[in-house]
Design a protein around this motif. Structure first.
Motif, PDB file in Angstrom:
ATOM      1  N   TRP A  25       0.832  -1.197   0.000  1.00  0.00           N
ATOM      2  CA  TRP A  25       0.000   0.000   0.000  1.00  0.00           C
ATOM      3  C   TRP A  25       0.870   1.251   0.000  1.00  0.00           C
ATOM      4  CZ3 TRP A  25       1.355   2.924   4.118  1.00  0.00           C
ATOM      5  CH2 TRP A  25       1.854   2.273   5.261  1.00  0.00           C
ATOM      6  N   ASP A  26       0.300   2.320  -0.510  1.00  0.00           N
ATOM      7  CA  ASP A  26       0.867   3.662  -0.403  1.00  0.00           C
ATOM      8  C   ASP A  26      -0.160   4.538   0.291  1.00  0.00           C
ATOM      9  OD1 ASP A  26       3.160   2.895  -1.897  1.00  0.00           O
ATOM     10  OD2 ASP A  26       2.035   3.200  -3.758  1.00  0.00           O
ATOM     11  N   LEU A  27       0.255   5.700   0.733  1.00  0.00           N
ATOM     12  CA  LEU A  27      -0.640   6.581   1.485  1.00  0.00           C
ATOM     13  C   LEU A  27      -0.483   8.019   1.003  1.00  0.00           C
ATOM     14  CD1 LEU A  27      -2.565   7.219   3.883  1.00  0.00           C
ATOM     15  CD2 LEU A  27      -0.506   7.406   5.320  1.00  0.00           C
ATOM     16  N   ALA A  83      -8.512   3.028  -1.320  1.00  0.00           N
ATOM     17  CA  ALA A  83      -9.296   3.015  -0.086  1.00  0.00           C
ATOM     18  C   ALA A  83      -9.282   4.410   0.529  1.00  0.00           C
ATOM     19  CB  ALA A  83      -8.723   1.998   0.900  1.00  0.00           C
ATOM     20  N   LEU A  84     -10.334   4.740   1.241  1.00  0.00           N
ATOM     21  CA  LEU A  84     -10.441   6.025   1.928  1.00  0.00           C
ATOM     22  C   LEU A  84     -10.325   5.813   3.431  1.00  0.00           C
ATOM     23  CD1 LEU A  84     -13.458   7.625  -0.009  1.00  0.00           C
ATOM     24  CD2 LEU A  84     -11.033   7.556  -0.640  1.00  0.00           C
ATOM     25  N   THR A 151     -14.787   3.372   5.516  1.00  0.00           N
ATOM     26  CA  THR A 151     -14.761   1.937   5.210  1.00  0.00           C
ATOM     27  C   THR A 151     -14.671   1.656   3.714  1.00  0.00           C
ATOM     28  OG1 THR A 151     -17.164   1.594   4.933  1.00  0.00           O
ATOM     29  CG2 THR A 151     -16.298   1.595   7.192  1.00  0.00           C
ATOM     30  N   MET A 152     -14.663   2.683   2.886  1.00  0.00           N
ATOM     31  CA  MET A 152     -14.832   2.479   1.449  1.00  0.00           C
ATOM     32  C   MET A 152     -13.544   2.088   0.739  1.00  0.00           C
ATOM     33  SD  MET A 152     -17.552   5.398   0.233  1.00  0.00           S
ATOM     34  CE  MET A 152     -19.313   5.105   0.490  1.00  0.00           C
ATOM     35  N   LEU A 153     -13.720   1.239  -0.274  1.00  0.00           N
ATOM     36  CA  LEU A 153     -12.638   0.809  -1.147  1.00  0.00           C
ATOM     37  C   LEU A 153     -13.200   0.658  -2.554  1.00  0.00           C
ATOM     38  CD1 LEU A 153      -9.804  -1.641  -0.572  1.00  0.00           C
ATOM     39  CD2 LEU A 153     -11.412  -2.246  -2.374  1.00  0.00           C
ATOM     40  N   MET A 154     -12.425   1.084  -3.546  1.00  0.00           N
ATOM     41  CA  MET A 154     -12.832   1.006  -4.949  1.00  0.00           C
ATOM     42  C   MET A 154     -11.824   0.194  -5.739  1.00  0.00           C
ATOM     43  SD  MET A 154     -13.690   5.060  -5.331  1.00  0.00           S
ATOM     44  CE  MET A 154     -12.755   5.496  -3.849  1.00  0.00           C
ATOM     45  N   ASN A 155     -12.305  -0.546  -6.729  1.00  0.00           N
ATOM     46  CA  ASN A 155     -11.385  -1.208  -7.646  1.00  0.00           C
ATOM     47  C   ASN A 155     -10.889  -0.193  -8.680  1.00  0.00           C
ATOM     48  OD1 ASN A 155     -13.630  -0.883  -9.298  1.00  0.00           O
ATOM     49  ND2 ASN A 155     -13.821  -3.062  -9.828  1.00  0.00           N
ATOM     50  N   ARG A 156     -10.060  -0.645  -9.606  1.00  0.00           N
ATOM     51  CA  ARG A 156      -9.445   0.280 -10.563  1.00  0.00           C
ATOM     52  C   ARG A 156     -10.497   1.013 -11.399  1.00  0.00           C
ATOM     53  NH1 ARG A 156      -4.976  -2.174 -14.374  1.00  0.00           N
ATOM     54  NH2 ARG A 156      -3.858  -2.180 -12.389  1.00  0.00           N
TER      55      ARG A 156
END
Length: 301
Positions: A25-27, A83-84, A151-156
């Motif tokens: 992961w990166d931030l 991800a947020l 809690t959100m995560l998105m695909n490409r």
């Protein structure tokens, strides 16, 4: 992650990133003008984790929704997942891997959000966030946000949709909250929306929360006051403008629903109630459905 004067709880969140079982992961942290030690804490975290690309950038100084949308519009590279995060929560160790597993194999745009463990400022008193039993959908998204951005995560394909729509929404004045807008955008575009009832983080409640949990009698009374005071109507109108800026990204059927929804308040009461019934809008929970009907009856939806 959006940051603003978050030093008090920030270290717990940063350390929960480092403890993820998905270690790739990166931030990116958008700092909206913090006056505390938060930015220095991010820099120290970056130095302590050189194998991750940790970036601190300047936010627009217009609040968290604009900060998140600005970061989404500026996503660099070609990540598989985005991800947020809020600044004051604590991710469980499988926060990322759990969301990735839920969306893996989906080829089109997809958005994941989950339940949470609600906790006090000291992380005590763990209790579950509200259980939602009705499926996600655009007719729900117009009047309710069912998953926190934390809690959100998105695909490409999903973050590409969000990236392209973010500038449009910002030019229209922006939505009330980034997470509600994302739910509306993805559901309206016919994308896959997953609401997972497995909690993936500790959602800290404290005096500085911009939005807290929506559970309990107090939260219900607050929603009634928001209807009576016109706040709910102002929110839906602002969200509608932000979403309408990306109407060409919605399915034809959902564009029609959005237009009819935005036109509701201009109708006289009898016609408004008939139009409201025909739209088949819904919120999760019986009490919230009553609140929704009250807002429609008063012309404050």
């Amino acid at each position: 992650m959006a940051l603003y004067d978050g030093a008090q709880f920030l270290d717990d969140q940063l350390q929960s990133f480092a403890a993820q079982d998905h270690d790739v992961w990166d931030l990116t942290v958008g700092d909206d003008g913090s006056r505390d030690a938060g930015p220095d804490m991010v820099r120290a975290f970056a130095a302590a984790h050189p194998h991750h690309d940790v970036r601190l950038i300047d936010g627009p100084g217009q609040g968290p929704a604009a900060n998140f949308l600005t970061m989404l519009a500026g996503v660099e590279g070609d990540p598989d997942w985005v991800a947020l995060s809020d600044q004051d929560d604590v991710w469980l160790s499988d926060r990322l891997s759990h969301g990735i597993k839920a969306l893996r194999g989906v080829t089109g745009p997809a958005l994941y959000g989950s339940a949470t463990w609600i906790v006090e400022a000291d992380l005590s008193g763990q209790r579950r966030s509200p259980l939602f039993t009705r499926p996600p959908g655009f007719r729900n998204a117009l009047v309710q946000s069912i998953a926190g951005g934390n809690t959100m995560l998105m695909n490409r394909a999903g973050w590409q949709l969000a990236r392209d729509a973010a500038q449009e929404a910002l030019a229209a004045g922006g939505p009330v909250t980034h997470d509600w807008w994302l739910y509306q955008l993805f559901a309206g575009a016919g994308a896959r929306v997953v609401r997972d009832e497995t909690p993936t983080l500790l959602y800290r409640q404290h005096g500085g929360n911009l939005f807290g949990t929506n559970k309990g009698l107090g939260a219900t009374l607050l929603r009634v006051r928001q209807v009576l005071g016109g706040e709910m109507g102002d929110w839906t109108a602002r969200n509608g403008r932000a979403l309408h800026a990306s109407a060409h990204r919605l399915t034809p059927g959902h564009r029609a629903v959005l237009e009819a929804f935005m036109d509701l308040r201009s109708k006289p009461a009898p016609e408004r109630l008939r139009a409201f019934r025909d739209l088949d809008l819904y919120r999760q929970g019986r009490v919230d459905l009553v609140v929704l009907g009250l807002a429609a009856l008063m012309g404050r939806l």
